[in-house]
Design a protein around this motif. Structure first.
Motif, PDB file in Angstrom:
ATOM      1  N   THR A 162     -27.695  50.837  64.935  1.00 30.46           N
ATOM      2  CA  THR A 162     -28.575  50.442  64.527  1.00 30.46           C
ATOM      3  C   THR A 162     -30.561  50.248  65.325  1.00 30.46           C
ATOM      4  O   THR A 162     -30.428  51.220  66.356  1.00 30.46           O
ATOM      5  N   TRP A 172     -34.557  47.408  61.426  1.00 24.92           N
ATOM      6  CA  TRP A 172     -33.885  47.450  60.963  1.00 24.92           C
ATOM      7  C   TRP A 172     -33.658  45.884  60.855  1.00 24.92           C
ATOM      8  O   TRP A 172     -33.698  44.971  59.669  1.00 24.92           O
ATOM      9  N   GLY A 227     -21.383  40.608  52.703  1.00 22.24           N
ATOM     10  CA  GLY A 227     -23.457  40.129  53.823  1.00 22.24           C
ATOM     11  C   GLY A 227     -24.407  39.099  51.917  1.00 22.24           C
ATOM     12  O   GLY A 227     -24.600  38.189  51.748  1.00 22.24           O
ATOM     13  N   MET A 279     -17.383  39.635  56.423  1.00 26.43           N
ATOM     14  CA  MET A 279     -18.829  38.704  55.711  1.00 26.43           C
ATOM     15  C   MET A 279     -19.293  40.090  55.092  1.00 26.43           C
ATOM     16  O   MET A 279     -18.832  41.102  54.824  1.00 26.43           O
ATOM     17  N   ARG A 291     -34.437  43.498  57.938  1.00 29.15           N
ATOM     18  CA  ARG A 291     -33.484  42.748  56.824  1.00 29.15           C
ATOM     19  C   ARG A 291     -33.034  40.995  57.472  1.00 29.15           C
ATOM     20  O   ARG A 291     -32.672  41.019  57.036  1.00 29.15           O
ATOM     21  N   CYS A 301     -21.845  26.920  58.919  1.00 31.74           N
ATOM     22  CA  CYS A 301     -22.426  26.500  59.273  1.00 31.74           C
ATOM     23  C   CYS A 301     -23.235  25.283  59.184  1.00 31.74           C
ATOM     24  O   CYS A 301     -24.359  24.674  59.497  1.00 31.74           O
ATOM     25  N   ARG A 327     -21.764  46.716  63.508  1.00 33.10           N
ATOM     26  CA  ARG A 327     -23.778  46.707  63.068  1.00 33.10           C
ATOM     27  C   ARG A 327     -24.019  45.471  61.975  1.00 33.10           C
ATOM     28  O   ARG A 327     -24.560  45.293  61.924  1.00 33.10           O
ATOM     29  N   ALA A 360     -30.074  31.470  58.927  1.00 24.99           N
ATOM     30  CA  ALA A 360     -29.168  32.563  59.129  1.00 24.99           C
ATOM     31  C   ALA A 360     -29.947  33.745  58.606  1.00 24.99           C
ATOM     32  O   ALA A 360     -30.034  34.842  59.790  1.00 24.99           O
ATOM     33  N   ASN A 361     -31.053  33.960  58.828  1.00 23.07           N
ATOM     34  CA  ASN A 361     -31.589  34.927  57.373  1.00 23.07           C
ATOM     35  C   ASN A 361     -32.891  34.466  57.629  1.00 23.07           C
ATOM     36  O   ASN A 361     -33.183  34.119  55.920  1.00 23.07           O
ATOM     37  N   ARG A 391     -35.233  36.066  55.304  1.00 23.17           N
ATOM     38  CA  ARG A 391     -34.878  36.207  53.595  1.00 23.17           C
ATOM     39  C   ARG A 391     -34.576  35.166  53.257  1.00 23.17           C
ATOM     40  O   ARG A 391     -34.960  34.916  51.845  1.00 23.17           O
ATOM     41  N   HIS A 393     -30.757  26.039  57.612  1.00 24.35           N
ATOM     42  CA  HIS A 393     -29.357  27.196  58.589  1.00 24.35           C
ATOM     43  C   HIS A 393     -30.500  28.065  58.976  1.00 24.35           C
ATOM     44  O   HIS A 393     -31.055  28.821  58.236  1.00 24.35           O
ATOM     45  N   VAL A 404     -24.956  42.117  65.058  1.00 22.12           N
ATOM     46  CA  VAL A 404     -26.797  41.821  64.971  1.00 22.12           C
ATOM     47  C   VAL A 404     -27.121  40.491  64.553  1.00 22.12           C
ATOM     48  O   VAL A 404     -28.438  39.586  64.805  1.00 22.12           O
ATOM     49  N   LEU A 429     -16.863  35.045  53.505  1.00 22.04           N
ATOM     50  CA  LEU A 429     -16.434  34.893  54.836  1.00 22.04           C
ATOM     51  C   LEU A 429     -15.652  33.733  55.580  1.00 22.04           C
ATOM     52  O   LEU A 429     -15.501  32.987  55.460  1.00 22.04           O
ATOM     53  N   ASN A 485     -27.964  33.655  64.400  1.00 16.55           N
ATOM     54  CA  ASN A 485     -27.355  32.745  63.113  1.00 16.55           C
ATOM     55  C   ASN A 485     -26.478  32.249  64.414  1.00 16.55           C
ATOM     56  O   ASN A 485     -25.884  32.199  65.133  1.00 16.55           O
TER      57      ASN A 485
HETATM   58  N1  ACO Z   1     -28.081  48.628  61.073  1.00 17.12           N
HETATM   59  C1  ACO Z   1     -28.667  49.488  60.901  1.00 17.12           C
HETATM   60  N2  ACO Z   1     -28.332  49.411  59.222  1.00 17.12           N
HETATM   61  C2  ACO Z   1     -27.339  48.134  58.948  1.00 17.12           C
HETATM   62  C3  ACO Z   1     -26.716  47.714  59.864  1.00 17.12           C
HETATM   63  C4  ACO Z   1     -27.525  47.012  60.966  1.00 17.12           C
HETATM   64  N3  ACO Z   1     -27.108  46.434  61.641  1.00 17.12           N
HETATM   65  N4  ACO Z   1     -26.107  46.578  58.633  1.00 17.12           N
HETATM   66  C5  ACO Z   1     -25.974  47.794  57.914  1.00 17.12           C
HETATM   67  N5  ACO Z   1     -26.604  48.300  57.438  1.00 17.12           N
HETATM   68  C6  ACO Z   1     -26.500  49.179  56.629  1.00 17.12           C
HETATM   69  C7  ACO Z   1     -25.603  49.055  55.499  1.00 17.12           C
HETATM   70  O1  ACO Z   1     -24.165  50.663  56.338  1.00 17.12           O
HETATM   71  C8  ACO Z   1     -26.329  50.242  54.717  1.00 17.12           C
HETATM   72  O2  ACO Z   1     -26.412  51.553  54.469  1.00 17.12           O
HETATM   73  P1  ACO Z   1     -26.045  52.360  53.451  1.00 17.12           P
HETATM   74  O3  ACO Z   1     -27.038  51.804  52.509  1.00 17.12           O
HETATM   75  O4  ACO Z   1     -26.339  53.336  53.920  1.00 17.12           O
HETATM   76  O5  ACO Z   1     -24.479  52.347  53.358  1.00 17.12           O
HETATM   77  C9  ACO Z   1     -27.547  49.764  53.974  1.00 17.12           C
HETATM   78  O6  ACO Z   1     -27.748  49.395  56.300  1.00 17.12           O
HETATM   79  C10 ACO Z   1     -27.687  48.764  53.758  1.00 17.12           C
HETATM   80  O7  ACO Z   1     -27.117  47.494  53.626  1.00 17.12           O
HETATM   81  P2  ACO Z   1     -27.008  45.872  52.669  1.00 17.12           P
HETATM   82  O8  ACO Z   1     -25.680  45.018  53.621  1.00 17.12           O
HETATM   83  O9  ACO Z   1     -27.426  46.277  50.928  1.00 17.12           O
HETATM   84  O10 ACO Z   1     -28.189  45.414  53.282  1.00 17.12           O
HETATM   85  P3  ACO Z   1     -28.808  44.550  53.852  1.00 17.12           P
HETATM   86  O11 ACO Z   1     -29.936  44.537  52.523  1.00 17.12           O
HETATM   87  O12 ACO Z   1     -28.120  43.024  51.858  1.00 17.12           O
HETATM   88  O13 ACO Z   1     -28.790  43.048  54.904  1.00 17.12           O
HETATM   89  C11 ACO Z   1     -27.909  41.577  55.472  1.00 17.12           C
HETATM   90  C12 ACO Z   1     -27.219  42.544  54.836  1.00 17.12           C
HETATM   91  C13 ACO Z   1     -28.957  41.184  56.476  1.00 17.12           C
HETATM   92  C14 ACO Z   1     -26.967  41.090  56.149  1.00 17.12           C
HETATM   93  C15 ACO Z   1     -27.526  40.847  53.970  1.00 17.12           C
HETATM   94  O14 ACO Z   1     -26.864  41.034  53.359  1.00 17.12           O
HETATM   95  C16 ACO Z   1     -27.940  39.388  54.817  1.00 17.12           C
HETATM   96  O15 ACO Z   1     -28.825  38.575  55.341  1.00 17.12           O
HETATM   97  N6  ACO Z   1     -26.634  38.327  54.212  1.00 17.12           N
HETATM   98  C17 ACO Z   1     -26.592  37.067  54.696  1.00 17.12           C
HETATM   99  C18 ACO Z   1     -25.818  37.360  56.178  1.00 17.12           C
HETATM  100  C19 ACO Z   1     -25.699  35.797  56.741  1.00 17.12           C
HETATM  101  O16 ACO Z   1     -27.263  35.820  56.936  1.00 17.12           O
HETATM  102  N7  ACO Z   1     -24.547  35.052  57.282  1.00 17.12           N
HETATM  103  C20 ACO Z   1     -23.886  34.307  57.311  1.00 17.12           C
HETATM  104  C21 ACO Z   1     -24.904  33.008  56.441  1.00 17.12           C
HETATM  105  S1  ACO Z   1     -23.828  31.977  56.077  1.00 17.12           S
HETATM  106  C22 ACO Z   1     -23.136  31.684  57.951  1.00 17.12           C
HETATM  107  O17 ACO Z   1     -24.381  31.713  58.030  1.00 17.12           O
HETATM  108  C23 ACO Z   1     -21.858  31.356  58.401  1.00 17.12           C
END
Ligand code: ACO
Length: 328
Positions: free
Chosen positions: A31, A35, A220, A218, A39, A114, A153, A257-258, A260, A255, A157, A193, A285
């Protein structure tokens, strides 16, 4: 019988001292700092020392909240701990916290991921209004790092460890008041999740551990979409129940989480981003601990002042979602 109005009498938090930065993570998984920041908005998170139970963090936060409320553990009539990283399956982490802080009162855990703290605050409010209890210690605490696959990954993160606590009781003169609570859930989304193994459905075995089923899993992007929709809906519902409008909100404590997700929620409901409290850049988070740590910090750094109208909102596994409206 006059039904008492209910408020938060004291707040406290505890974050483990060890900081894990995005640059540290670059050395563990494939990672980059860029990134993760782009993200998620997360720059660093706190991680408890290996073997630290959630009840340790929770007890520190509870002591801080009791001190803030000028009360002792003997003044507490009920302890509710919201967590998805309990010390063990049973007994409840709340019972262990009760022993550690020297209280003698009923104690139980709730599992709403959460959304755990807003759920628990609503339960405490109801117990006090019904005059079953006078002072309730409400805790959100996680050592979620124990349930993270540090080779994945896409999840490792995102999360961090921490705890926050509130002493809740009948409102005092010039104190804050909880105006309304709204709780929601949808079990149809339970698989998106979860930690699949370690419960009765898939008891822990060598095979389940080899398959990594004891770690957070998850979907995501689905989580992202539902979080934006349900947190938005919860804000409008709690405003309706409290007889307030969007313009009345001085501080939204979501909460964490993120970034975005939070920006999308702000845009969807139409609330200025300056009114949305953010600390996820420092903590990631922290699941059930997120909203209460943010509320505690916002009340101490002057973001929330006398007269502020505050809305807490959360979303989590289950799916669950919840909001509380508080007049400070
Ligand atoms: N570092 C680098 N690359 C990564 C990482 C990382 N840590 N994680 C994923 N990638 C890659 C993926 O493999 C993918 O690669 P590919 O295109 O070659 O396949 C690319 O990045 C894009 O992956 P996506 O999953 O589409 O990335 P996205 O923009 O959707 O972001 C994220 C992922 C951050 C997890 C997003 O979906 C998100 O925020 N989801 C909500 C997650 C969350 O907050 N969960 C908890 C909330 S509820 C609770 O708290 C219980």
């Amino acid at each position: 019988m006059t039904i008492p109005s209910v408020g938060i009498l004291g707040l406290g938090s505890y974050l483990p001292p060890k900081v894990l930065t995005n640059l540290d993570l670059e050395k563990i998984v494939d990672t980059t700092d860029d990134w993760i920041i782009t993200r998620t908005g997360i720059k660093e998170r706190r991680i408890a020392e290996k073997g630290t139970p959630t009840s340790d963090l929770a007890s520190e936060a509870a002591r801080a909240a009791l001190k803030d409320a000028h009360l002792n553990s003997s003044d507490i009539d009920l302890i509710i701990c919201a967590t998805i990283s309990p010390d063990m399956l049973f007994p409840s982490t709340a019972c262990i916290i009760q022993r550690k802080i020297g209280a003698s009162c009923p104690a139980f855990d709730i599992s709403a991921a959460c959304s755990g703290f807003p759920y628990a605050l609503g339960i405490a409010e109801s117990f006090i209004r019904a005059q079953i209890c006078r002072h309730v210690l409400v805790i959100g605490a996680e050592v979620i790092s124990s349930f993270i696959n540090w080779k994945d990954r896409s999840t490792c993160v995102l999360f961090g460890d921490g705890a926050g606590a509130a002493v809740v009781g009948p409102s005092v003169k010039n104190g804050n008041r909880i105006l309304a609570t709204f709780l929601g859930s949808d079990g149809n989304q339970a698989d998106l999740l979860k930690i699949p193994a370690g419960g009765s459905a898939i008891p822990s075995t060598k095979e389940s551990i080899d398959a990594g089923l004891h770690y957070v899993r998850m979907e995501g992007s689905e989580v992202f979409k539902c979080a934006v929709k349900t947190m938005g809906d919860a804000i409008f519902e709690v405003l309706k129940r409290s007889g307030r409008s969007l313009e009345d909100i001085d501080c939204l404590i979501p909460h964490q989480a993120n970034l975005r997700i939070l920006n999308a929620v702000a845009e969807r409901v139409g609330i200025p981003k300056e009114k949305v409290y953010i600390n996820l850049d420092r903590y990631g988070n922290m699941s059930a601990a997120s909203t209460i740590v943010a509320l505690s910090e916002a009340s101490k750094d002057g973001t929330i002042r006398k007269g502020s109208f505050v809305v807490l909102v959360a979303f989590g596994s289950g799916f669950t979602w919840a909001a509380n409206a508080i007049q400070w």
